[in-house]
Each structure stands twice: as structure tokens, then as C-alpha cells.
Scaffold this motif. Structure first.
Motif, mmCIF file in Angstrom:
data_model
loop_
_atom_site.group_PDB
_atom_site.id
_atom_site.type_symbol
_atom_site.label_atom_id
_atom_site.label_comp_id
_atom_site.label_asym_id
_atom_site.label_seq_id
_atom_site.Cartn_x
_atom_site.Cartn_y
_atom_site.Cartn_z
ATOM 1 N N ARG A 184 0.826 -1.215 0.000
ATOM 2 C CA ARG A 184 0.000 0.000 0.000
ATOM 3 C C ARG A 184 0.855 1.257 0.000
ATOM 4 O O ARG A 184 0.506 2.260 -0.618
ATOM 5 C CB ARG A 184 -0.943 -0.019 1.199
ATOM 6 N N ASP A 185 1.986 1.236 0.694
ATOM 7 C CA ASP A 185 2.891 2.384 0.748
ATOM 8 C C ASP A 185 4.146 2.149 -0.091
ATOM 9 O O ASP A 185 5.225 2.658 0.221
ATOM 10 C CB ASP A 185 3.275 2.673 2.202
ATOM 11 N N ALA A 186 3.993 1.368 -1.157
ATOM 12 C CA ALA A 186 5.076 1.070 -2.103
ATOM 13 C C ALA A 186 6.159 0.189 -1.508
ATOM 14 O O ALA A 186 7.236 0.045 -2.087
ATOM 15 C CB ALA A 186 5.698 2.350 -2.661
ATOM 16 N N GLU A 187 5.900 -0.437 -0.339
ATOM 17 C CA GLU A 187 6.855 -1.380 0.218
ATOM 18 C C GLU A 187 6.696 -2.736 -0.464
ATOM 19 O O GLU A 187 5.580 -3.158 -0.789
ATOM 20 C CB GLU A 187 6.649 -1.527 1.723
ATOM 21 N N ILE A 188 7.811 -3.416 -0.669
ATOM 22 C CA ILE A 188 7.796 -4.743 -1.281
ATOM 23 C C ILE A 188 7.626 -5.786 -0.182
ATOM 24 O O ILE A 188 8.425 -5.840 0.757
ATOM 25 C CB ILE A 188 9.095 -5.008 -2.060
ATOM 26 N N PRO A 189 6.597 -6.622 -0.258
ATOM 27 C CA PRO A 189 6.390 -7.639 0.785
ATOM 28 C C PRO A 189 7.409 -8.761 0.678
ATOM 29 O O PRO A 189 8.127 -8.870 -0.326
ATOM 30 C CB PRO A 189 4.979 -8.146 0.477
ATOM 31 N N PRO A 190 7.509 -9.611 1.690
ATOM 32 C CA PRO A 190 8.398 -10.780 1.584
ATOM 33 C C PRO A 190 7.988 -11.653 0.395
ATOM 34 O O PRO A 190 6.803 -11.951 0.226
ATOM 35 C CB PRO A 190 8.176 -11.512 2.910
ATOM 36 N N LEU A 191 8.967 -12.060 -0.399
ATOM 37 C CA LEU A 191 8.714 -12.889 -1.576
ATOM 38 C C LEU A 191 9.661 -14.091 -1.538
ATOM 39 O O LEU A 191 10.599 -14.198 -2.323
ATOM 40 C CB LEU A 191 8.928 -12.081 -2.862
ATOM 41 N N PRO A 192 9.407 -15.029 -0.617
ATOM 42 C CA PRO A 192 10.373 -16.101 -0.375
ATOM 43 C C PRO A 192 10.383 -17.226 -1.402
ATOM 44 O O PRO A 192 11.347 -17.994 -1.454
ATOM 45 C CB PRO A 192 9.946 -16.645 0.994
ATOM 46 N N ASP A 193 9.317 -17.368 -2.209
ATOM 47 C CA ASP A 193 9.282 -18.494 -3.144
ATOM 48 C C ASP A 193 8.507 -18.101 -4.397
ATOM 49 O O ASP A 193 7.937 -17.022 -4.486
ATOM 50 C CB ASP A 193 8.665 -19.732 -2.479
ATOM 51 N N ARG A 194 8.490 -19.014 -5.370
ATOM 52 C CA ARG A 194 7.909 -18.714 -6.680
ATOM 53 C C ARG A 194 6.425 -18.397 -6.583
ATOM 54 O O ARG A 194 5.934 -17.513 -7.295
ATOM 55 C CB ARG A 194 8.157 -19.859 -7.668
ATOM 56 N N HIS A 195 5.688 -19.105 -5.739
ATOM 57 C CA HIS A 195 4.258 -18.838 -5.651
ATOM 58 C C HIS A 195 3.981 -17.484 -5.002
ATOM 59 O O HIS A 195 3.032 -16.783 -5.396
ATOM 60 C CB HIS A 195 3.549 -19.960 -4.894
ATOM 61 N N GLU A 196 4.791 -17.107 -4.018
ATOM 62 C CA GLU A 196 4.583 -15.800 -3.387
ATOM 63 C C GLU A 196 4.839 -14.678 -4.403
ATOM 64 O O GLU A 196 4.090 -13.695 -4.453
ATOM 65 C CB GLU A 196 5.506 -15.644 -2.178
ATOM 66 N N VAL A 197 5.876 -14.840 -5.216
ATOM 67 C CA VAL A 197 6.158 -13.848 -6.265
ATOM 68 C C VAL A 197 4.999 -13.770 -7.244
ATOM 69 O O VAL A 197 4.543 -12.684 -7.621
ATOM 70 C CB VAL A 197 7.467 -14.206 -7.005
ATOM 71 N N ARG A 198 4.497 -14.912 -7.647
ATOM 72 C CA ARG A 198 3.441 -14.931 -8.657
ATOM 73 C C ARG A 198 2.095 -14.472 -8.097
ATOM 74 O O ARG A 198 1.306 -13.860 -8.811
ATOM 75 C CB ARG A 198 3.358 -16.327 -9.288
ATOM 76 N N ARG A 240 -3.346 2.629 -10.355
ATOM 77 C CA ARG A 240 -2.684 2.979 -9.095
ATOM 78 C C ARG A 240 -1.246 3.452 -9.267
ATOM 79 O O ARG A 240 -0.510 3.568 -8.285
ATOM 80 C CB ARG A 240 -2.730 1.785 -8.148
ATOM 81 N N TYR A 241 -0.834 3.716 -10.492
ATOM 82 C CA TYR A 241 0.540 4.145 -10.748
ATOM 83 C C TYR A 241 0.541 5.493 -11.463
ATOM 84 O O TYR A 241 -0.427 5.815 -12.150
ATOM 85 C CB TYR A 241 1.276 3.098 -11.597
ATOM 86 N N PRO A 242 1.648 6.282 -11.315
ATOM 87 C CA PRO A 242 2.809 6.083 -10.454
ATOM 88 C C PRO A 242 2.444 6.199 -8.973
ATOM 89 O O PRO A 242 1.420 6.787 -8.629
ATOM 90 C CB PRO A 242 3.771 7.209 -10.858
ATOM 91 N N MET A 243 3.312 5.655 -8.113
ATOM 92 C CA MET A 243 3.120 5.723 -6.668
ATOM 93 C C MET A 243 4.092 6.756 -6.100
ATOM 94 O O MET A 243 5.295 6.690 -6.350
ATOM 95 C CB MET A 243 3.365 4.348 -6.043
ATOM 96 N N PRO A 244 3.586 7.746 -5.359
ATOM 97 C CA PRO A 244 4.472 8.809 -4.864
ATOM 98 C C PRO A 244 5.441 8.306 -3.802
ATOM 99 O O PRO A 244 5.157 7.359 -3.072
ATOM 100 C CB PRO A 244 3.488 9.829 -4.274
ATOM 101 N N LEU A 245 6.575 8.965 -3.729
ATOM 102 C CA LEU A 245 7.584 8.679 -2.713
ATOM 103 C C LEU A 245 7.765 9.905 -1.821
ATOM 104 O O LEU A 245 7.576 11.045 -2.268
ATOM 105 C CB LEU A 245 8.925 8.322 -3.363
ATOM 106 N N VAL A 246 8.133 9.674 -0.581
ATOM 107 C CA VAL A 246 8.375 10.772 0.361
ATOM 108 C C VAL A 246 9.785 11.309 0.130
ATOM 109 O O VAL A 246 10.761 10.557 0.138
ATOM 110 C CB VAL A 246 8.212 10.292 1.818
ATOM 111 N N ARG A 247 9.884 12.622 -0.068
ATOM 112 C CA ARG A 247 11.182 13.268 -0.261
ATOM 113 C C ARG A 247 11.491 14.121 0.965
ATOM 114 O O ARG A 247 10.700 14.991 1.336
ATOM 115 C CB ARG A 247 11.151 14.126 -1.517
ATOM 116 N N ARG A 248 12.627 13.872 1.587
ATOM 117 C CA ARG A 248 13.042 14.618 2.775
ATOM 118 C C ARG A 248 14.204 15.556 2.404
ATOM 119 O O ARG A 248 15.185 15.119 1.809
ATOM 120 C CB ARG A 248 13.455 13.668 3.893
#
Length: 372
Positions: free
Chosen positions: A214-228, A241-249
């Protein structure tokens, strides 16, 4: 390998056509309803083909329509086969593990298999009993519960589990590889690896993937099924839903932008410069998760779903960095549209393997392919 496909415009048909493109084989002959209705035309299209994949069928609708549709499609194909001067070497049927289970769908799939087997004189007949298929761009409320859950979650809804039972899930590209008898690689597996998971557990897993992303974080993708599963979910977000904004500090020292927050798993980050007017990309991936972030300069990111015509365009600028994650099975490219040098960060979820790169050349501005 010359291939002909019925049902080429469907979910499994599209995944099969994309895999054929990745293999570098000739474009398959697509046997649509109009062709199936003309035995002489069908026989001509089948002549000299190495492998026919019968994917067409009906799995939703009134019971009588479902039963009649699966049998009629098989009978139509048989009429063409019997008139074919040079029959195909192999006839492959996308059957179901539900075949013969006493339902109109299951019994009609079993009957269709018998019709095809009886007609496969002079060619090998392969009966693939497929379990539940999932994958990118599945049709919600029709193809699979995975597609339905992905769509509901993408739209901000909550999956409803009415009957919690075990599912056997196979990714559509793996099913396509099995039916094509494709050579093994890291991007597909003709052995059709199965994910055994309960319906509630599937809903929970997809909800967890969505919550991380939801906040552009990549979830754990430990195996082929999780990736797919993640790629299947992302296909329901694109392109809205794209592009997704990023926080700039920004402070007195300069600027900081968190571009990739990956919750575990392997990954690779690299940075490139691109001269004015130059383009990078012009390829697609079957499984790789790839992120683009422009830090300096202006660019246009262009994407086209393989086998389709429409091109999606995103204008991006390093002044306001955003994330565009490339959807799998979409050709994509990035062009420097500014006067100066373009600086882009790329991230992928796996380490680059030159022997199995999961990268297939495909121009975004395709001219010849037929849209389906």
C-alpha cells in the motif's frame, strides 16, 4: 514449433501466447469461434501444425449451456481434424481435475476428452487435467477465486470466504509450459508446481501482500508462488494505481528519498544514466518484479501488455520522484525526454542471472500483433 490454439483470447490462452513469445517460437494460429464453425477453413489452419492446444471451453453459466458448450467446442475441433490432409503431431486438451465429478461442467469436460481422444488418429493425444489456475489478469468472478480476491482487495474491499477448503493452485504460465512441453527454465516449470492452500489462507495471504504494498513497500517474496501471487495482485492495480508517490526529505545537507523498502528476500539495485533522446528497455518479464525511479531529468515510461495494442504512458520527473513497478508480461521502455542526462534507479527482486535473465525482447510500439 508450430502451434495452433483454440481459446487463445482467454486467460490461459493469453498466458500461453506470451510464453510462446518468450520461447521465440512462431506466432500461434488462433482458432476462434468463426474458424471452428467452418470445418474446411479449420482443416486448412491445422494442416502441418506440430501441436494443437484445445483451451476453449465454458466454465460459467447456466448448467445446460456449460455442458453443451464444452462438448460442442470439442466436436467442432474434431470436424476440422478429420478433414485435415496433414494432421497435427500432438493434440493437447486443457482438461480439469473436476472432470467426471458429476457436475455439468465436470461431466462435459470428461465427455469432451473422450471425443478428442477418439478422433486423435495418427497423432498423440495428451489429456492435461488442470487444477485451479491463477495468474496475471485473471478475470474476477469467472476464472478463479484468486482473481476475484485480487480484484476485491485492489478495489478496497474484503474477500468473503463462504467455504474454507483446500485449493491446489498452479500458475497459468506453468500450465502453459506443461501443455507446450516447453524446455525448463527459471521463469516457468513444466512440472506445474502446486500451491496447496486453504481459501481463507489465500485471502489472508493476498491481504498481507496488499497491506505491505500500500505504501510502495515490497512484501516478503520467499518463493515462486509468493512472487506470482504478488504479480497477480499487482496486475489488478495497473495502470490506475501508478505512479506511486515517494516521500522526499530535504534539509540543509540535501535530499533523501527512500526508493525501495523490501521486507526480506533477495534483490538487486542498479543505477543508470541515459543520454537525451535515448531509450532503455523494450522487453518484458514473466516473473521478475522491477521498479523504476527517476532521480534526475525527465522521462516517459511506456508499457504495453503483450499481445495487445494499447500503450500506457507515464511522464516522470526527478523533481518529484515516483515509483512505477513494471507489471509482468508487459513490454516496457523508458526514454529520456529532457535536454540533459537522465539518472534512473532500477530495483529487481532477484539477482541477475545471465543464463536465466527472465528478459524477453519486445518493442513497446508493436505493429504486427493482433489485439484480443
Amino acid at each position: 514449433m508450430k502451434v495452433a490454439i483454440t481459446g487463445g483470447g482467454g486467460f490461459l490462452g493469453w498466458h500461453t501466447r506470451v510464453l510462446i513469445r518468450a520461447l521465440g517460437w512462431p506466432e500461434p494460429a488462433l482458432l476462434d469461434r468463426a474458424t471452428l464453425a467452418e470445418p474446411a477453413v479449420l482443416a486448412d489452419r491445422l494442416c502441418g501444425v506440430d501441436r494443437v492446444l484445445h483451451l476453449a471451453g465454458v466454465n460459467r453459466g447456466e448448467p445446460a449451456e456449460v455442458a453443451a458448450g464444452n462438448v460442442a467446442a470439442a466436436e467442432a475441433l474434431v470436424r476440422g481434424l478429420r478433414r485435415c490432409a496433414q494432421p497435427p503431431k500432438t493434440l493437447v486438451y486443457a482438461n480439469s481435475t473436476q472432470a467426471g465429478n458429476g457436475t455439468p461442467y465436470g461431466d462435459s469436460k470428461a465427455r469432451a476428452a473422450g471425443i478428442l481422444a477418439d478422433a486423435a488418429i495418427g497423432c498423440q493425444f495428451v489429456d492435461h487435467r488442470l487444477p485451479h489456475l491463477y495468474g496475471e489478469h485473471g478475470r474476477p468472478f469467472y476464472n478463479s477465486v484468486t482473481a476475484t480476491f485480487c480484484r476485491l482487495i485492489a478495489d478496497g474491499g474484503q474477500p468473503e470466504v463462504r467455504e474454507d477448503r483446500e485449493l491446489q493452485l498452479v500458475h497459468a504460465t506453468d500450465a502453459a509450459a506443461a501443455m507446450l512441453d516447453a524446455p525448463p527454465t527459471g521463469s516457468w516449470d513444466a512440472s506445474m508446481p502446486v500451491l496447496r492452500i486453504g481459501v481463507q489462507a489465500l485471502a489472508d495471504r493476498l491481504l498481507s501482500l496488499a497491506a505491505s504494498y500500500r505504501d510502495a513497500e515490497i512484501p516478503p517474496l520467499p518463493d515462486r508462488h509468493e512472487v506470482r501471487l504478488f504479480n497477480s495482485y499487482r496486475s489488478h492495480l495497473f495502470p490506475a494505481r501508478y505512479p506511486m508517490p515517494l516521500v522526499r526529505r530535504i534539509d540543509q545537507r540535501g535530499e533523501l528519498v527512500e526508493t525501495v523498502k523490501a521486507r526480506g528476500g533477495a534483490g538487486q539495485t542498479f543505477c543508470s544514466t541515459t543520454h537525451a533522446g535515448a531509450t532503455r528497455g523494450e522487453h518484458f518479464h514473466l516473473a521478475k518484479v522491477e521498479r523504476f525511479v527517476v532521480f534526475r531529468g525527465r522521462a516517459e515510461i511506456r508499457l504495453r501488455r503483450v499481445g495487445h495494442h494499447q500503450v500506457i504512458r507515464f511522464s516522470v520527473d526527478g523533481i518529484e520522484p515516483v515509483v512505477v513497478d513494471m507489471p509482468t508480461m508487459w513490454a516496457h521502455a523508458i526514454t529520456n525526454t529532457g535536454p540533459g542526462e537522465l539518472v534512473t534507479l532500477f530495483w529487481t527482486n532477484d539477482l541477475f542471472d545471465p543464463y536465466r535473465p527472465d528478459t524477453y525482447a519486445e518493442p513497446v510500439a508493436e505493429v504486427a500483433a493482433a489485439a484480443v
